[in-house]
Design an enzyme around this catalytic site. Structure first.
Site, PDB file in Angstrom:
ATOM      1  CE  LYS A 127     -51.268  -3.897 107.449  1.00 40.67           C
ATOM      2  NZ  LYS A 127     -50.861  -4.079 106.040  1.00 40.67           N
ATOM      3  CG  ASP A 172     -51.153  -0.750 105.344  1.00 34.79           C
ATOM      4  OD1 ASP A 172     -51.061  -1.595 104.480  1.00 34.79           O
ATOM      5  OD2 ASP A 172     -52.291  -0.357 105.457  1.00 34.79           O
TER       6      ASP A 172
HETATM    7  P1  NAD Z   1     -52.078   5.111 100.135  1.00 25.91           P
HETATM    8  O1  NAD Z   1     -52.611   5.673 101.224  1.00 25.91           O
HETATM    9  O2  NAD Z   1     -50.799   5.561  99.427  1.00 25.91           O
HETATM   10  O3  NAD Z   1     -52.912   5.243  98.656  1.00 25.91           O
HETATM   11  C1  NAD Z   1     -54.397   4.948  98.874  1.00 25.91           C
HETATM   12  C2  NAD Z   1     -55.138   5.725  97.925  1.00 25.91           C
HETATM   13  O4  NAD Z   1     -56.437   5.278  97.837  1.00 25.91           O
HETATM   14  C3  NAD Z   1     -55.000   7.203  97.933  1.00 25.91           C
HETATM   15  O5  NAD Z   1     -54.786   7.632  96.743  1.00 25.91           O
HETATM   16  C4  NAD Z   1     -56.433   7.502  98.479  1.00 25.91           C
HETATM   17  O6  NAD Z   1     -57.003   8.853  98.078  1.00 25.91           O
HETATM   18  C5  NAD Z   1     -57.271   6.625  97.640  1.00 25.91           C
HETATM   19  N1  NAD Z   1     -58.558   6.130  98.317  1.00 25.91           N
HETATM   20  C6  NAD Z   1     -59.182   6.028  99.632  1.00 25.91           C
HETATM   21  N2  NAD Z   1     -60.454   6.003  99.301  1.00 25.91           N
HETATM   22  C7  NAD Z   1     -60.944   5.791  98.265  1.00 25.91           C
HETATM   23  C8  NAD Z   1     -61.871   5.575  97.492  1.00 25.91           C
HETATM   24  N3  NAD Z   1     -63.091   5.607  97.958  1.00 25.91           N
HETATM   25  N4  NAD Z   1     -62.212   5.771  95.990  1.00 25.91           N
HETATM   26  C9  NAD Z   1     -60.949   5.907  95.340  1.00 25.91           C
HETATM   27  N5  NAD Z   1     -59.846   6.105  95.972  1.00 25.91           N
HETATM   28  C10 NAD Z   1     -59.921   5.844  97.124  1.00 25.91           C
HETATM   29  O7  NAD Z   1     -52.027   3.656 100.542  1.00 25.91           O
HETATM   30  P2  NAD Z   1     -51.355   2.420  99.793  1.00 25.91           P
HETATM   31  O8  NAD Z   1     -49.835   2.207 100.686  1.00 25.91           O
HETATM   32  O9  NAD Z   1     -51.200   2.741  98.335  1.00 25.91           O
HETATM   33  O10 NAD Z   1     -52.115   1.158 100.223  1.00 25.91           O
HETATM   34  C11 NAD Z   1     -53.424   1.041  99.283  1.00 25.91           C
HETATM   35  C12 NAD Z   1     -53.973  -0.476  99.652  1.00 25.91           C
HETATM   36  O11 NAD Z   1     -52.862  -1.643  99.326  1.00 25.91           O
HETATM   37  C13 NAD Z   1     -54.288  -0.831 100.885  1.00 25.91           C
HETATM   38  O12 NAD Z   1     -55.334  -1.622 101.325  1.00 25.91           O
HETATM   39  C14 NAD Z   1     -53.040  -1.250 101.528  1.00 25.91           C
HETATM   40  O13 NAD Z   1     -53.333  -2.105 102.992  1.00 25.91           O
HETATM   41  C15 NAD Z   1     -52.432  -2.247 100.596  1.00 25.91           C
HETATM   42  N6  NAD Z   1     -51.238  -2.583 100.449  1.00 25.91           N
HETATM   43  C16 NAD Z   1     -50.289  -1.704 100.431  1.00 25.91           C
HETATM   44  C17 NAD Z   1     -48.806  -2.125 100.611  1.00 25.91           C
HETATM   45  C18 NAD Z   1     -47.744  -1.122 100.308  1.00 25.91           C
HETATM   46  O14 NAD Z   1     -46.734  -1.638 100.056  1.00 25.91           O
HETATM   47  N7  NAD Z   1     -47.830   0.248 100.534  1.00 25.91           N
HETATM   48  C19 NAD Z   1     -48.558  -3.300 100.420  1.00 25.91           C
HETATM   49  C20 NAD Z   1     -49.679  -4.447 100.516  1.00 25.91           C
HETATM   50  C21 NAD Z   1     -50.808  -3.954 100.515  1.00 25.91           C
END
Ligand code: NAD
Length: 420
Positions: free
Chosen positions: A107, A147
């Site tokens: 990561k 991410d």
């Molecule tokens: P992103 O930045 O696109 O979305 C994150 C969302 O969470 C945003 O809408 C943000 O406003 C919201 N958020 C932040 N704090 C918040 C809170 N306190 N309450 C409610 N909403 C809140 O990120 P993403 O790529 O969707 O990733 C989200 C999670 O999924 C992370 O933990 C990431 O590590 C995990 N993840 C992502 C992927 C991927 O392919 N993008 C793969 C595996 C895991």
């Protein structure tokens, strides 16, 4: 009840300890897995629009490369810490193993709020970070991806920077995944993590004998993962009654029009002031207390804590985010017989399709959207079944069973290679 720890690295170490103990594995194995192989800390000087230079701190952590090259995303977020990146890298190892990918985990992260940068500054930072980690990455060594806070455009700049430094006249596409389609990206990648969260919720509903078409869903975090999780759960017949982001929570008992809300967030950058079709706006914390059958935390770590857990009414939790549930909160959920699809399974769709992208880049042969989703579904449903069967056999929960399978799979190459 006060949480003992919210440090995600201490949490993942505890999960490894539990998995090793349940398997009767040695302390040697626990110690080998509980620290990453390599932690690189970098400082990145970035030329800003006002001609000043600002220096950012970043990390790349490689947890374990015994099964193959390491793989994992890059996070741009102001709350990034070294321990968070170490935890996320460690989770990646177990995630890859349970879906049967030939990778170990890694990561990356940079302490920055990308929303405060201009496009040019973001490009300079992306190139600077790619340059800083170039000595330890490569298509057969460590393959980064997006991410939180990074996307296909960021990957495209990084491919360009890496190719200039290491390409000797060649474009090296397979060193980053999550790229735009026009630059060697994979159809279905942007949908993949959310799609996986949805199909894992569907599998959980099956084993709980619940009719998916009668279920109500709350999605916390309406970003990449959460919005597609909501879209596909809606497509599978469930009703999405609440979605939230960092600004607010949108509630609609009659069901939210997910596609409409997705278009709104693209234009407005958040759900703030979204009022379509009778939806009402509440503070973001309201997501936890909405009446629902499925709760999908898709924001960041430590969302479901000993405080928020008591508000949740769901029967199923499908963890889109990494590390969204603290150990204390999990204990409470399991006592209430709430079925948890753990993060290392529920959100493994992203790395599964990143693996398909990598294979396509190496072979220069590309699959259709439908072929990609079919391959993803086969891998994830099969992983769900093995973990669920082991959880029944050992009378344990899905997370412990997932760790048991992953640790067993990792112990084999470690022993074959003579590391143990
Ligand atoms: P992103 O930045 O696109 O979305 C994150 C969302 O969470 C945003 O809408 C943000 O406003 C919201 N958020 C932040 N704090 C918040 C809170 N306190 N309450 C409610 N909403 C809140 O990120 P993403 O790529 O969707 O990733 C989200 C999670 O999924 C992370 O933990 C990431 O590590 C995990 N993840 C992502 C992927 C991927 O392919 N993008 C793969 C595996 C895991």
């Amino acid at each position: 009840m006060l949480e003992k720890t919210l440090n995600p690295f201490e949490i993942v170490q505890k999960q490894i300890r539990q998995g090793c103990d349940a398997l009767g594995e040695s302390d040697e194995l626990y110690h080998l897995l509980s620290e990453p192989e390599r932690v690189l800390e970098v400082s990145i000087p970035v030329k800003m629009d006002d001609s000043t230079t600002k220096t950012f701190v970043g990390y790349r952590v490689q947890h374990n490369d015994a099964p193959g090259p390491t793989k994992g995303g890059i996070r741009f977020h102001p709350a990034v810490t070294k321990d968070e990146v170490k935890a996320l890298a460690t989770w990646m190892t177990f995630k890859c193993l349970i879906v049967g990918l030939p990778y170990g985990g890694a990561k990356g992260g940079v302490i920055v709020d990308p929303k405060l940068l201009s496009l040019r500054e973001l490009e300079n930072l992306s190139r600077g970070y790619a340059k800083a980690i170039t000595p330890i990455i490569g298509e057969k060594r460590d393959i980064p991806a997006p991410d939180v806070g990074t996307d296909g455009q960021v990957m495209a700049w990084m491919v360009d920077e890496y190719s200039q430094l290491r390409g000797v006249g060649q474009t090296l596409l397979a060193v980053f995944t999550g790229k735009p389609i026009e630059l060697g990206g994979c159809l279905g990648r942007k949908e993949a993590t959310g799609y996986g969260v949805a199909i894992m919720a569907r599998e959980a509903a099956k084993v709980k004998n619940l009719d998916f078409e009668k279920l109500k869903v709350v999605v916390q975090g309406f970003g990449n993962v959460g919005s597609y999780a909501a879209k596909y759960m809606h497509q599978l017949g469930a009703k999405i009654v609440a979605i939230s982001d960092s600004t607010c929570c949108i509630v609609n008992e009659a069901g939210i029009d997910v596609i409409h809300a997705m278009k709104y967030t693209i234009i407005n950058n958040s759900l703030k002031d979204y009022q379509y079709n009778g939806s009402i706006e509440l503070p973001r914390e309201a997501a936890f207390e909405q009446d629902c059958d499925i709760f999908a935390p898709c924001a960041l770590e430590n969302a479901i804590t000993s405080e928020t857990v008591k508000l949740i009414k769901a029967k199923i939790i499908s963890e889109g985010a990494n590390g969204p549930t603290t150990p204390e909160a999990e204990k409470y959920l399991l006592e209430k017989d709430i079925f948890i699809v753990p993060d290392i399974l529920a959100n493994a769709g992203g790395v599964t399709v990143s693996y398909l992208e990598w294979v396509q880049n190496l072979y220069h042969y590309y699959w259709t959207f439908e072929e990609v989703q079919e391959k993803q579904e086969i891998k994830m449903v099969s992983a769900f079944k093995s973990i669920y069967e082991l959880s029944l056999e050992k009378e344990t929960d899905m997370r412990k069973a997932a760790y048991m399978i992953a640790i067993q799979r990792l112990a084999k190459p470690l022993r074959l290679r003579g590391w143990l």
